[in-house]
Structures are given as C-alpha cells and as structure tokens.
Enzyme design. Sequence first.
Site, PDB file in Angstrom:
ATOM      1  N   GLU A  46     -15.416  -2.601   2.193  1.00  0.00           N
ATOM      2  CA  GLU A  46     -14.328  -2.357   1.246  1.00  0.00           C
ATOM      3  C   GLU A  46     -14.802  -2.688  -0.171  1.00  0.00           C
ATOM      4  OE1 GLU A  46      -9.693  -3.885   0.588  1.00  0.00           O
ATOM      5  OE2 GLU A  46     -11.099  -5.127   1.723  1.00  0.00           O
ATOM      6  N   LYS A 111      -5.336   2.872   0.951  1.00  0.00           N
ATOM      7  CA  LYS A 111      -4.909   1.699   1.725  1.00  0.00           C
ATOM      8  C   LYS A 111      -3.397   1.570   1.693  1.00  0.00           C
ATOM      9  CE  LYS A 111      -5.869  -3.299   2.015  1.00  0.00           C
ATOM     10  NZ  LYS A 111      -6.593  -4.415   1.360  1.00  0.00           N
ATOM     11  N   CYS A 145      -9.135  -3.046   5.672  1.00  0.00           N
ATOM     12  CA  CYS A 145      -8.922  -4.491   5.731  1.00  0.00           C
ATOM     13  C   CYS A 145      -7.558  -4.882   6.319  1.00  0.00           C
ATOM     14  CB  CYS A 145      -9.147  -5.084   4.342  1.00  0.00           C
ATOM     15  SG  CYS A 145      -9.598  -6.836   4.353  1.00  0.00           S
TER      16      CYS A 145
END
Length: 262
Positions: A46, A111, A145
């Site tokens: 990331e 995300k 994540c």
Amino acid sequence: MTSRQNLRTSLVQTHLDWHAPDANRQRLAGLMAPLEGQTDLIVLPEMFTTGFTMSPEEVAEPMRGPTLAWLQTQAADLGAAICGSLAVEDEGYRNRFLFVSPDGEVQFYDKRHLFRMGDEHHHYAAGEQRDLFEYKGWRILPQVCYDLRFPVWCRNRDDYDLMLCVANWPAPRRHAWRTLLQARAIENQSYVIGVNRVGEDSKGLSYAGDSLLVDFKGEALLDGPAGEPYIKTGLLNAEALHQFRDKFPAWQDADAFELQKA
C-alpha cells in the site's frame, strides 16, 4: 472470460522511504528487475511511493501521473502485471489500488474502508464500489489494508478466484493481519495474497511485513521472515482451486447480501 491458467505471482516486501516517490520507484525497479520473464504478477505494498501518509496534499499524484507511467513501463519491460496503491488526486484524494498489465491496460479500485484510528477518513475520500479485475482468466478482488477486516465487503459471490490485499499494517497488530488473511481465504474458498511493508515510518510505527500467499484451504504457501525485506514467487494452481470448489462446494450455501449506501 478466458480460461484460467496457472499464475506465477511475486510478493515484494520492502521498506519505504517517507514521501520520496523517486527513491521508492528507483528501489522497486531494482528489486523487480530479476523478475523479468519469471512471473506473471508482481504485488507491491500500500502507498508504495510514499508510505501511509495523511498529507496527500504534499505527495498525491494525478491519475495519469509519473507513477502510472512508471508502472506501465515496468510492466511492459518485465512482461508482468504490477499492482499496489498510492495517493491519487481525483475529486479529492484517494488511496487508489492500481493494477497495470504488460499491454498498458489500467484497472483500479479506491479503498472503501478508511482507517479512522489513523484519521484516514479525514484526508481521503472513500471508494464507492467493489471492483473486480480480470487478468489471464483470473477473477481478482482488490482490497487495501483496513478493508481486510470487513468480511461482507470481501465476500466471494462466486465472482473471484484471488483476493489481493496491499497494506501498511503495523507490527503490533501482525497477529490480526495473518489471521484475517487466512480466514478470508477459507471462508471465500479463494487464493489470498497480502503484501505488507517492513521498516519504520516517520511516525515511529514499525512494520513486520508478514506478506503471505494463502491457498483456498487457508494454508500459507509463501511466508517470509518477519521484519525483513524479501521477494518470493509462488504458483496459483487453477485446476486445484477448481477441483476443491467442486469437491467441497460450501460457496453454494452462502447467504446473499446487498450492499447499500447509508
């Protein structure tokens, strides 16, 4: 969809220089160079150009910026797709997962779950849709994540074969990271790859890496020493995945969910 073939996939676990895109791109180019012709897919962490930053106004790039151009060049030269996330300016700031194929095709996912404990939701706009990629016949679910903690968002609707999760996941929570990667693989009957960074960021947070390739039964096929950079390549076996799903079709009894905006 074209038929699946076995997929060679390389995990790049590395430290990241803070807010130093040029330095990080240069390091990653050197790390990836030996993979030319040896792999089909390379997975980076990331925010691989900057580290997990809450100052996107200082480092965010336009979508068609230098890192995307670099990814397209690297993918073409290496003959492999490359993916990872970075801070992008696009109707606000986005933590954007980019997937670039050797032919230059670009697929992306923003995300969805922003890490509120790190104040990410005050600096970035959340993604609004669950995206799927296709590459060499493989159906791929990209995640970033904190997304990993939300099983309904990650739920396999019989629409993916591989989940990719790129992260900057701190070492104090490494047990959760490893456990969740294996849990997502088991419950979704899919391969799962998680790639995390190592080293320490400017806030003093340390990262243990624990990048994993997990098969559809939750077994770790690739695992490296904690806290150390490494590059490992594993094989995703399409026929083994297909046979397991046929033999143990738990996916047929899964509950249906519809995700709606609040």
